[in-house]
Design a protein around this motif. Structure first.
Motif, PDB file in Angstrom:
ATOM      1  N   SER A   1       8.333  15.272   2.772  1.00  0.00           N
ATOM      2  CA  SER A   1       7.044  14.723   2.312  1.00  0.00           C
ATOM      3  C   SER A   1       5.932  15.041   3.293  1.00  0.00           C
ATOM      4  CB  SER A   1       7.143  13.200   2.141  1.00  0.00           C
ATOM      5  OG  SER A   1       7.398  12.577   3.380  1.00  0.00           O
ATOM      6  N   VAL A   2       6.285  15.616   4.444  1.00  0.00           N
ATOM      7  CA  VAL A   2       5.255  15.916   5.452  1.00  0.00           C
ATOM      8  C   VAL A   2       4.528  17.210   5.097  1.00  0.00           C
ATOM      9  CG1 VAL A   2       4.847  16.412   7.891  1.00  0.00           C
ATOM     10  CG2 VAL A   2       6.462  14.616   7.241  1.00  0.00           C
ATOM     11  N   GLY A   3       5.277  18.212   4.598  1.00  0.00           N
ATOM     12  CA  GLY A   3       4.624  19.451   4.170  1.00  0.00           C
ATOM     13  C   GLY A   3       4.467  20.447   5.300  1.00  0.00           C
TER      14      GLY A   3
ATOM     15  N   GLU B   1       6.746   6.712  20.187  1.00  0.00           N
ATOM     16  CA  GLU B   1       7.101   5.284  20.086  1.00  0.00           C
ATOM     17  C   GLU B   1       7.878   5.012  18.792  1.00  0.00           C
ATOM     18  OE1 GLU B   1       4.397   1.431  20.079  1.00  0.00           O
ATOM     19  OE2 GLU B   1       3.605   3.011  21.378  1.00  0.00           O
ATOM     20  N   LYS B   2       7.445   5.648  17.701  1.00  0.00           N
ATOM     21  CA  LYS B   2       8.167   5.471  16.436  1.00  0.00           C
ATOM     22  C   LYS B   2       9.572   6.066  16.534  1.00  0.00           C
ATOM     23  CE  LYS B   2       4.146   5.707  13.355  1.00  0.00           C
ATOM     24  NZ  LYS B   2       3.649   6.198  12.063  1.00  0.00           N
ATOM     25  N   ARG B   3       9.697   7.189  17.237  1.00  0.00           N
ATOM     26  CA  ARG B   3      11.029   7.796  17.381  1.00  0.00           C
ATOM     27  C   ARG B   3      11.965   6.827  18.101  1.00  0.00           C
ATOM     28  NH1 ARG B   3       7.825  12.460  18.258  1.00  0.00           N
ATOM     29  NH2 ARG B   3       8.168  12.573  20.510  1.00  0.00           N
TER      30      ARG B   3
ATOM     31  N   VAL C   1      11.273  17.816  -2.450  1.00  0.00           N
ATOM     32  CA  VAL C   1       9.898  17.606  -1.982  1.00  0.00           C
ATOM     33  C   VAL C   1       9.191  16.614  -2.887  1.00  0.00           C
ATOM     34  CG1 VAL C   1       7.750  18.758  -1.325  1.00  0.00           C
ATOM     35  CG2 VAL C   1       9.847  20.082  -1.509  1.00  0.00           C
ATOM     36  N   TYR C   2       8.635  15.550  -2.285  1.00  0.00           N
ATOM     37  CA  TYR C   2       7.818  14.628  -3.089  1.00  0.00           C
ATOM     38  C   TYR C   2       6.414  14.459  -2.519  1.00  0.00           C
ATOM     39  CZ  TYR C   2       8.933  11.034   0.370  1.00  0.00           C
ATOM     40  OH  TYR C   2       9.067  10.324   1.540  1.00  0.00           O
ATOM     41  N   GLY C   3       6.110  15.138  -1.423  1.00  0.00           N
ATOM     42  CA  GLY C   3       4.773  15.004  -0.841  1.00  0.00           C
ATOM     43  C   GLY C   3       4.504  16.120   0.145  1.00  0.00           C
ATOM     44  N   SER C   4       3.255  16.193   0.601  1.00  0.00           N
ATOM     45  CA  SER C   4       2.849  17.254   1.534  1.00  0.00           C
ATOM     46  C   SER C   4       1.669  16.739   2.355  1.00  0.00           C
ATOM     47  CB  SER C   4       2.483  18.521   0.771  1.00  0.00           C
ATOM     48  OG  SER C   4       1.529  18.227  -0.246  1.00  0.00           O
TER      49      SER C   4
ATOM     50  N   LEU D   1       0.836  -1.196   0.000  1.00  0.00           N
ATOM     51  CA  LEU D   1       0.000   0.000   0.000  1.00  0.00           C
ATOM     52  C   LEU D   1       0.872   1.248   0.000  1.00  0.00           C
ATOM     53  CD1 LEU D   1      -2.635  -0.929   2.739  1.00  0.00           C
ATOM     54  CD2 LEU D   1      -2.546  -1.623   0.340  1.00  0.00           C
ATOM     55  N   ASN D   2       0.304   2.311  -0.536  1.00  0.00           N
ATOM     56  CA  ASN D   2       0.943   3.620  -0.482  1.00  0.00           C
ATOM     57  C   ASN D   2      -0.102   4.660  -0.111  1.00  0.00           C
ATOM     58  OD1 ASN D   2       3.829   3.356  -1.607  1.00  0.00           O
ATOM     59  ND2 ASN D   2       2.596   2.138  -3.022  1.00  0.00           N
ATOM     60  N   HIS D   3       0.386   5.791   0.407  1.00  0.00           N
ATOM     61  CA  HIS D   3      -0.557   6.870   0.738  1.00  0.00           C
ATOM     62  C   HIS D   3      -1.341   7.284  -0.498  1.00  0.00           C
ATOM     63  CE1 HIS D   3      -1.426   9.224   4.365  1.00  0.00           C
ATOM     64  NE2 HIS D   3      -2.037  10.010   3.499  1.00  0.00           N
TER      65      HIS D   3
HETATM   66  N1  NAP Z   1       5.433  12.301  -5.581  1.00  0.00           N
HETATM   67  C1  NAP Z   1       5.681  10.987  -5.454  1.00  0.00           C
HETATM   68  O1  NAP Z   1       6.187  10.306  -6.353  1.00  0.00           O
HETATM   69  C2  NAP Z   1       5.350  10.327  -4.167  1.00  0.00           C
HETATM   70  C3  NAP Z   1       5.817   9.049  -3.896  1.00  0.00           C
HETATM   71  C4  NAP Z   1       5.564   8.502  -2.646  1.00  0.00           C
HETATM   72  C5  NAP Z   1       4.822   9.218  -1.726  1.00  0.00           C
HETATM   73  N2  NAP Z   1       4.341  10.450  -2.051  1.00  0.00           N
HETATM   74  C6  NAP Z   1       3.601  11.251  -1.086  1.00  0.00           C
HETATM   75  O2  NAP Z   1       4.385  11.321   0.087  1.00  0.00           O
HETATM   76  C7  NAP Z   1       3.562  11.195   1.226  1.00  0.00           C
HETATM   77  C8  NAP Z   1       3.974   9.976   2.036  1.00  0.00           C
HETATM   78  O3  NAP Z   1       3.640   8.815   1.315  1.00  0.00           O
HETATM   79  P1  NAP Z   1       3.780   7.363   1.968  1.00  0.00           P
HETATM   80  O4  NAP Z   1       3.104   6.399   1.078  1.00  0.00           O
HETATM   81  O5  NAP Z   1       5.191   7.146   2.363  1.00  0.00           O
HETATM   82  O6  NAP Z   1       2.851   7.614   3.247  1.00  0.00           O
HETATM   83  P2  NAP Z   1       2.654   6.922   4.625  1.00  0.00           P
HETATM   84  O7  NAP Z   1       3.390   5.621   4.693  1.00  0.00           O
HETATM   85  O8  NAP Z   1       1.204   6.972   4.907  1.00  0.00           O
HETATM   86  O9  NAP Z   1       3.422   7.935   5.616  1.00  0.00           O
HETATM   87  C9  NAP Z   1       3.016   9.237   5.853  1.00  0.00           C
HETATM   88  C10 NAP Z   1       3.795   9.748   7.064  1.00  0.00           C
HETATM   89  O10 NAP Z   1       3.768  11.167   7.053  1.00  0.00           O
HETATM   90  C11 NAP Z   1       3.777  11.647   8.375  1.00  0.00           C
HETATM   91  N3  NAP Z   1       2.607  12.499   8.585  1.00  0.00           N
HETATM   92  C12 NAP Z   1       1.393  12.399   8.007  1.00  0.00           C
HETATM   93  N4  NAP Z   1       0.566  13.354   8.478  1.00  0.00           N
HETATM   94  C13 NAP Z   1       1.271  14.059   9.379  1.00  0.00           C
HETATM   95  C14 NAP Z   1       0.988  15.172  10.214  1.00  0.00           C
HETATM   96  N5  NAP Z   1      -0.219  15.765  10.230  1.00  0.00           N
HETATM   97  N6  NAP Z   1       1.974  15.656  11.006  1.00  0.00           N
HETATM   98  C15 NAP Z   1       3.198  15.096  11.009  1.00  0.00           C
HETATM   99  N7  NAP Z   1       3.525  14.024  10.247  1.00  0.00           N
HETATM  100  C16 NAP Z   1       2.580  13.520   9.456  1.00  0.00           C
HETATM  101  C17 NAP Z   1       3.707  10.443   9.301  1.00  0.00           C
HETATM  102  O11 NAP Z   1       5.006  10.114   9.734  1.00  0.00           O
HETATM  103  P3  NAP Z   1       5.250   9.754  11.279  1.00  0.00           P
HETATM  104  O12 NAP Z   1       4.316   8.627  11.562  1.00  0.00           O
HETATM  105  O13 NAP Z   1       6.666   9.387  11.368  1.00  0.00           O
HETATM  106  O14 NAP Z   1       4.905  10.987  12.040  1.00  0.00           O
HETATM  107  C18 NAP Z   1       3.176   9.340   8.372  1.00  0.00           C
HETATM  108  O15 NAP Z   1       3.561   8.069   8.776  1.00  0.00           O
HETATM  109  C19 NAP Z   1       2.117  11.125   0.719  1.00  0.00           C
HETATM  110  O16 NAP Z   1       1.564  12.422   0.734  1.00  0.00           O
HETATM  111  C20 NAP Z   1       2.276  10.611  -0.691  1.00  0.00           C
HETATM  112  O17 NAP Z   1       1.236  10.996  -1.524  1.00  0.00           O
HETATM  113  C21 NAP Z   1       4.600  11.015  -3.252  1.00  0.00           C
END
Ligand code: NAP
Length: 335
Positions: free
Chosen positions: A232-234, A193-195, A253-256, A38-40
């Motif tokens: 990627s957090v934004g 806990e993750k830290r 930056v690849y996400g927000s 899975l991915n976000h």
């Molecule tokens: N452009 C691209 O090619 C590309 C590729 C991959 C991913 N992305 C983007 O990058 C992001 C991450 O993707 P993923 O699949 O790796 O996601 P994921 O496994 O769901 O991880 C997202 C992580 O972001 C942090 N986060 C989310 N909301 C937060 C908040 N309100 N405050 C602080 N930290 C927060 C959390 O990290 P902690 O649990 O450590 O706090 C969370 O585990 C998504 O937005 C996704 O769309 C883009």
């Protein structure tokens, strides 16, 4: 075939159901999936689709065995064990993909299913040292992290790299790659806990994402600041990510995920020769380079939890809750 489908809007549009396997193009292969990840992006897709759209099989990541080849495919045989590269239509070209580029798993049917049909150019040999779950966890995160770190970030041994939100699947992969490349890597996470777990994984500086942590990174880097931040957090981490940069440093930056709109003071940006670079996915050469790096160092992605395909909806709800450290995987063969 059985698949995790989305139709409607939001997570309530998810179901595990039968759908006809897509027809195979002449230059395509069909992969019987052993595992998918899975991915976000799968969550964004659920949020963004219109109620009237046809059901789609979600999923960008998978690994499995070739069971059928298109008539124009000459260099692959049934039985080959492969990983799927979800970057469709981007073979070469360093700056950006050509028109027609898309990511597997919407609009094209994806990998959260018993099988997937993809162009021949989008499969590569599975790293032999990886279990199926690990191989499935690698493609999208590995590719994105690779391009961000090395093609754009130009990360090298001895540099300081910061990866906010390292509990996330892609961010953790980036942190692991950077460490393997000899960088000094600091991470952040919103969860204590993750830290702690990140420290056990070898990241001595694991900061609270929401805190003002730029000074701690500066201290960690003997005053110089970070050479590269992989964002990627934004919104939640942007101010610290910018403020912690060294002169000549780069934010890639690849996400927000926490918010798209941020404030940026331009003066420290240009007076310190800093750069902000955006990226999405990567090309086939980068995918192959990432796999070669993984093979050379026998790297393994961190798999947080494995569900069965039949549990696909629960798995996506688990990802949405954000308690994972690393990747969430669906074991397809066991479904
Ligand atoms: N452009 C691209 O090619 C590309 C590729 C991959 C991913 N992305 C983007 O990058 C992001 C991450 O993707 P993923 O699949 O790796 O996601 P994921 O496994 O769901 O991880 C997202 C992580 O972001 C942090 N986060 C989310 N909301 C937060 C908040 N309100 N405050 C602080 N930290 C927060 C959390 O990290 P902690 O649990 O450590 O706090 C969370 O585990 C998504 O937005 C996704 O769309 C883009």
């Amino acid at each position: 075939m059985k698949a995790v489908l989305h139709q409607g809007s939001g997570l309530s549009g998810l179901r595990v159901d039968e759908i006809e396997a897509p027809a195979l193009g002449v230059d395509e292969v069909r992969v019987r999936l052993e595992a998918a990840a899975l991915n976000h992006r799968d969550l964004w897709t659920c949020k963004g689709r219109n109620a009237g759209e046809a059901a789609v099989v979600l999923g960008s990541d998978g690994a499995g065995t070739i069971v059928e080849i298109g008539e124009a495919v000459r260099d692959l045989a049934v039985g080959a064990e492969v990983v799927v590269n979800p970057s469709l239509g981007w073979l070469q070209g360093a700056e950006a993909p050509p028109d027609g580029f898309e990511i597997l798993g919407y609009p094209r049917h994806g990998t959260l299913a018993e099988s997937v049909a993809v162009p021949r150019a989008n499969v590569e040999a599975k790293p032999a040292h990886l279990a199926w779950d690990e191989a499935a966890a690698l493609p999208l995160s590995g590719l994105t992290a690779w391009r961000a770190l090395f093609s754009l970030g130009r990360v090298a041994a001895g540099q300081t790299v910061v990866v906010p939100g390292a509990g996330g699947g892609t961010a953790l992969q980036a942190a692991l790659f950077a460490k393997q490349a000899g960088a000094r890597v600091a991470v952040t996470s919103s969860n204590a806990e993750k830290r702690d777990k990140l420290r056990v994984l070898g990241f001595e500086l694991a900061l609270d994402s929401a805190a003002d942590w730029a000074d701690q990174v500066r201290h960690f880097s003997a005053g110089a600041g970070a050479d590269v931040v992989i964002e990627s957090v934004g919104a939640v981490t942007w101010a610290s990510s910018l403020a912690c940069l060294a002169r000549g440093g780069r934010i890639v930056v690849y996400g927000s995920t926490s918010g798209d709109v941020v404030e940026t003071d331009l003066v420290p940006l240009f007076l310190n020769w800093r750069a902000i670079l955006g990226t999405t996915m990567g090309n086939r050469e980068e995918f192959r380079a990432m796999l070669a790096f993984v093979n050379e160092h026998r790297l393994r992605p961190v798999v947080d939890r494995v569900f069965t395909l039949a549990e696909g909806v629960a798995a996506l709800e688990y990802l949405a809750a954000g308690s994972q450290l690393g990747k969430v995987v669906l074991r397809v063969a066991a479904a």
